[in-house]
Design a protein around this motif. Structure first.
Motif, PDB file in Angstrom:
ATOM      1  N   GLN A 296       0.840  -1.196   0.000  1.00 50.24           N
ATOM      2  CA  GLN A 296       0.000   0.000   0.000  1.00 50.24           C
ATOM      3  C   GLN A 296       0.873   1.243   0.000  1.00 50.24           C
ATOM      4  O   GLN A 296       2.067   1.194   0.301  1.00 50.24           O
ATOM      5  N   LYS A 297       0.259   2.370  -0.349  1.00 49.54           N
ATOM      6  CA  LYS A 297       0.962   3.644  -0.343  1.00 49.54           C
ATOM      7  C   LYS A 297       1.315   4.025   1.089  1.00 49.54           C
ATOM      8  O   LYS A 297       0.497   3.904   2.002  1.00 49.54           O
ATOM      9  N   VAL A 298       2.549   4.468   1.279  1.00 48.58           N
ATOM     10  CA  VAL A 298       3.047   4.805   2.608  1.00 48.58           C
ATOM     11  C   VAL A 298       2.981   6.309   2.827  1.00 48.58           C
ATOM     12  O   VAL A 298       3.307   7.099   1.929  1.00 48.58           O
ATOM     13  N   GLN A 299       2.547   6.727   4.012  1.00 54.27           N
ATOM     14  CA  GLN A 299       2.542   8.143   4.380  1.00 54.27           C
ATOM     15  C   GLN A 299       3.994   8.586   4.592  1.00 54.27           C
ATOM     16  O   GLN A 299       4.653   8.135   5.528  1.00 54.27           O
ATOM     17  N   THR A 300       4.485   9.453   3.710  1.00 53.14           N
ATOM     18  CA  THR A 300       5.912   9.762   3.673  1.00 53.14           C
ATOM     19  C   THR A 300       6.204  11.177   4.154  1.00 53.14           C
ATOM     20  O   THR A 300       5.544  12.133   3.740  1.00 53.14           O
ATOM     21  N   LEU A 301       7.204  11.304   5.031  1.00 50.59           N
ATOM     22  CA  LEU A 301       7.698  12.603   5.480  1.00 50.59           C
ATOM     23  C   LEU A 301       9.184  12.681   5.155  1.00 50.59           C
ATOM     24  O   LEU A 301       9.986  11.906   5.683  1.00 50.59           O
ATOM     25  N   LEU A 302       9.547  13.594   4.267  1.00 48.34           N
ATOM     26  CA  LEU A 302      10.939  13.798   3.891  1.00 48.34           C
ATOM     27  C   LEU A 302      11.412  15.133   4.461  1.00 48.34           C
ATOM     28  O   LEU A 302      10.917  16.192   4.065  1.00 48.34           O
ATOM     29  N   LEU A 303      12.341  15.087   5.377  1.00 51.62           N
ATOM     30  CA  LEU A 303      12.828  16.271   6.060  1.00 51.62           C
ATOM     31  C   LEU A 303      13.980  16.909   5.287  1.00 51.62           C
ATOM     32  O   LEU A 303      14.825  16.205   4.733  1.00 51.62           O
ATOM     33  N   LYS A 304      14.025  18.227   5.269  1.00 55.49           N
ATOM     34  CA  LYS A 304      15.160  18.937   4.679  1.00 55.49           C
ATOM     35  C   LYS A 304      16.213  19.103   5.761  1.00 55.49           C
ATOM     36  O   LYS A 304      16.419  20.185   6.317  1.00 55.49           O
ATOM     37  N   ASP A 305      16.858  18.014   6.081  1.00 56.52           N
ATOM     38  CA  ASP A 305      17.789  17.949   7.197  1.00 56.52           C
ATOM     39  C   ASP A 305      18.758  16.804   6.927  1.00 56.52           C
ATOM     40  O   ASP A 305      18.596  16.064   5.959  1.00 56.52           O
ATOM     41  N   ARG A 306      19.750  16.646   7.778  1.00 57.46           N
ATOM     42  CA  ARG A 306      20.623  15.485   7.665  1.00 57.46           C
ATOM     43  C   ARG A 306      20.066  14.365   8.544  1.00 57.46           C
ATOM     44  O   ARG A 306      19.309  14.599   9.485  1.00 57.46           O
ATOM     45  N   SER A 307      20.447  13.154   8.233  1.00 64.66           N
ATOM     46  CA  SER A 307      20.032  12.024   9.043  1.00 64.66           C
ATOM     47  C   SER A 307      20.654  12.125  10.432  1.00 64.66           C
ATOM     48  O   SER A 307      21.858  12.342  10.572  1.00 64.66           O
ATOM     49  N   SER A 308      19.828  11.992  11.476  1.00 60.10           N
ATOM     50  CA  SER A 308      20.331  12.081  12.851  1.00 60.10           C
ATOM     51  C   SER A 308      19.271  11.554  13.801  1.00 60.10           C
ATOM     52  O   SER A 308      18.118  11.334  13.425  1.00 60.10           O
ATOM     53  N   PHE A 309      19.663  11.360  15.076  1.00 63.86           N
ATOM     54  CA  PHE A 309      18.690  10.958  16.095  1.00 63.86           C
ATOM     55  C   PHE A 309      17.582  12.002  16.206  1.00 63.86           C
ATOM     56  O   PHE A 309      16.402  11.669  16.264  1.00 63.86           O
ATOM     57  N   TYR A 310      18.014  13.283  16.223  1.00 62.48           N
ATOM     58  CA  TYR A 310      17.026  14.344  16.414  1.00 62.48           C
ATOM     59  C   TYR A 310      16.063  14.440  15.243  1.00 62.48           C
ATOM     60  O   TYR A 310      14.865  14.663  15.427  1.00 62.48           O
ATOM     61  N   ALA A 311      16.574  14.273  14.016  1.00 56.64           N
ATOM     62  CA  ALA A 311      15.690  14.307  12.851  1.00 56.64           C
ATOM     63  C   ALA A 311      14.651  13.196  12.937  1.00 56.64           C
ATOM     64  O   ALA A 311      13.476  13.395  12.620  1.00 56.64           O
TER      65      ALA A 311
ATOM     66  N   TYR B 292      13.558  11.911  15.695  1.00 60.99           N
ATOM     67  CA  TYR B 292      12.692  12.254  16.824  1.00 60.99           C
ATOM     68  C   TYR B 292      11.594  13.225  16.394  1.00 60.99           C
ATOM     69  O   TYR B 292      10.401  12.951  16.546  1.00 60.99           O
ATOM     70  N   TYR B 293      12.021  14.386  15.834  1.00 60.43           N
ATOM     71  CA  TYR B 293      10.996  15.381  15.500  1.00 60.43           C
ATOM     72  C   TYR B 293      10.214  14.996  14.253  1.00 60.43           C
ATOM     73  O   TYR B 293       9.061  15.391  14.081  1.00 60.43           O
ATOM     74  N   GLY B 294      10.820  14.196  13.371  1.00 57.57           N
ATOM     75  CA  GLY B 294      10.087  13.708  12.206  1.00 57.57           C
ATOM     76  C   GLY B 294       8.958  12.779  12.620  1.00 57.57           C
ATOM     77  O   GLY B 294       7.851  12.829  12.075  1.00 57.57           O
ATOM     78  N   THR B 295       9.225  11.938  13.610  1.00 55.98           N
ATOM     79  CA  THR B 295       8.185  11.039  14.137  1.00 55.98           C
ATOM     80  C   THR B 295       7.067  11.840  14.795  1.00 55.98           C
ATOM     81  O   THR B 295       5.881  11.526  14.620  1.00 55.98           O
ATOM     82  N   GLU B 296       7.446  12.871  15.526  1.00 62.55           N
ATOM     83  CA  GLU B 296       6.437  13.737  16.154  1.00 62.55           C
ATOM     84  C   GLU B 296       5.528  14.353  15.099  1.00 62.55           C
ATOM     85  O   GLU B 296       4.291  14.353  15.241  1.00 62.55           O
ATOM     86  N   GLN B 297       6.109  14.871  14.025  1.00 63.75           N
ATOM     87  CA  GLN B 297       5.314  15.486  12.960  1.00 63.75           C
ATOM     88  C   GLN B 297       4.398  14.476  12.278  1.00 63.75           C
ATOM     89  O   GLN B 297       3.213  14.739  12.050  1.00 63.75           O
ATOM     90  N   LEU B 298       4.956  13.310  11.967  1.00 62.61           N
ATOM     91  CA  LEU B 298       4.181  12.324  11.217  1.00 62.61           C
ATOM     92  C   LEU B 298       3.035  11.757  12.050  1.00 62.61           C
ATOM     93  O   LEU B 298       1.914  11.617  11.551  1.00 62.61           O
ATOM     94  N   LEU B 299       3.296  11.446  13.321  1.00 63.56           N
ATOM     95  CA  LEU B 299       2.233  10.889  14.162  1.00 63.56           C
ATOM     96  C   LEU B 299       1.186  11.944  14.518  1.00 63.56           C
ATOM     97  O   LEU B 299       0.016  11.613  14.741  1.00 63.56           O
ATOM     98  N   SER B 300       1.586  13.211  14.556  1.00 64.68           N
ATOM     99  CA  SER B 300       0.607  14.274  14.794  1.00 64.68           C
ATOM    100  C   SER B 300      -0.354  14.393  13.620  1.00 64.68           C
ATOM    101  O   SER B 300      -1.553  14.623  13.793  1.00 64.68           O
ATOM    102  N   ALA B 301       0.184  14.229  12.412  1.00 66.20           N
ATOM    103  CA  ALA B 301      -0.654  14.321  11.215  1.00 66.20           C
ATOM    104  C   ALA B 301      -1.413  13.028  10.942  1.00 66.20           C
ATOM    105  O   ALA B 301      -2.524  13.059  10.401  1.00 66.20           O
ATOM    106  N   GLU B 302      -0.813  11.892  11.299  1.00 64.97           N
ATOM    107  CA  GLU B 302      -1.416  10.582  11.019  1.00 64.97           C
ATOM    108  C   GLU B 302      -1.353   9.726  12.280  1.00 64.97           C
ATOM    109  O   GLU B 302      -0.549   8.808  12.411  1.00 64.97           O
ATOM    110  N   PRO B 303      -2.215   9.996  13.281  1.00 65.80           N
ATOM    111  CA  PRO B 303      -2.125   9.295  14.572  1.00 65.80           C
ATOM    112  C   PRO B 303      -2.473   7.809  14.516  1.00 65.80           C
ATOM    113  O   PRO B 303      -2.174   7.084  15.468  1.00 65.80           O
TER     114      PRO B 303
END
Length: 317
Positions: A197-212, A214-225
């Protein structure tokens, strides 16, 4: 004489003449031989030029470690350039490095501009593309660059099929976009195919890191709980997502399953084993160096070396 002055950066010519000479030089694939100018020789050196998009990510710095250790053990000297994922930066660095007449060249396997592809195809020295084998099914020729790496699309398919066999519901992906290009795009395509199935995708304009992660998960789960599965560009981002979920009381894998990529060292210190794909990154570098030098010495060598990968069925899914 005028062309020589332009290419040496001397004076005594107009801007129009300079532009004309440089245009012809680019069309012919000409690069200046600094070593020949300095030593009166036109032979290749023991230098091996290595152009990588980054050495900031653990995935690439371990590949570089493998390259350097193998090359130096065989008497060759690596020269390394970090060119990002930018075609212009890669093109400029390659022309600068090639002017020193290296005996071979290492580049990352990726989608690149026609100009950069033409430059690589015009070279008389051996070239190896590493890390991403791509999905090019055409017959390989000896004149094509060697390839050493793995099929990232197959990695994504395997992870998608595994998670689909255990979970039902919507899946999300947290990754990174650099210079308009999504890193790990082949894995994401494969994951969608495997998960079905189609995946809900969040692509951050950032480098790969623990923090990215962390906050990427926060954004995605807020939009798609109601997401049931989360897949990440790499293990570092997956660990960041895992930390966010634990802090917010989201049960892993009871509420959300988490999976990464790479088999990075951080996974060894987690209280729960991370579901991921293990890749032998040192082997990629060492095998690429070994095959490249075989080609330098006109020895038989495989055109494509697939090192494979291993699914680690951890406790986060």
């Amino acid at each position: 004489m005028t062309a020589s002055r332009v290419l040496r950066g001397a004076d005594g010519y107009s801007e129009a003449t300079r532009d004309k000479v440089l245009a012809v030089a680019e069309r012919l694939g000409y690069v200046p031989n600094r070593i020949a100018a300095a030593l009166g020789s036109d032979t290749a050196t023991s230098l091996v030029a290595i152009a990588l998009p980054t050495i900031g990510r653990e995935l690439y710095n371990q590949i570089l470690e493998g390259l350097e250790s193998k090359l130096t053990s065989m008497g060759y000297q690596p020269i390394v350039g970090v060119v990002g994922y930018d075609d212009e930066a890669e093109y400029q660095w390659l022309n600068s490095a090639l002017a020193w007449r290296p005996c071979a060249l290492v580049v990352a396997g990726r989608v690149r501009s026609q100009r950069n592809c033409s430059l690589l195809q015009s070279l008389s020295i051996p070239v190896v593309e590493l890390w991403n084998l791509g999905r090019d099914d055409k017959a390989r020729k000896r004149s094509d660059p060697l390839r050493v790496g793995l099929d990232h699309h197959a990695v994504g398919v395997q992870m998608g099929e595994y998670l689909r066999s255990r979970y039902r519901g919507k899946a999300g992906y947290v990754g990174v976009k650099v210079g308009g290009h999504a890193l790990g795009a082949d894995r994401l395509d494969g994951f969608e195919k495997g998960y079905g199935q189609k995946v809900q995708t969040l692509l951050l304009k950032d480098r790969s890191s623990f923090y990215a992660g962390y906050y990427g998960t926060e954004q995605l789960l807020s939009a798609e709980p109601d997401l049931r599965v989360l897949y990440y560009l790499d293990d570092n981002m997956a660990v960041g997502g895992l930390m966010f979920c634990q802090q917010k009381g989201v049960k892993i894998p009871g509420d959300v399953a988490i999976a990464g990529f790479g088999g990075l060292d951080v996974g060894s210190i987690l209280p729960s084993q991370l579901t991921t794909t293990n890749v032998r990154r040192l082997k990629v570098g060492k095998l690429a160096a070994q095959n490249l030098i075989k080609r330098v010495n006109n020895e038989p060598v495989a055109l494509v070396e697939d090192i494979g990968f291993e699914l680690l069925k951890g406790e986060t899914s």
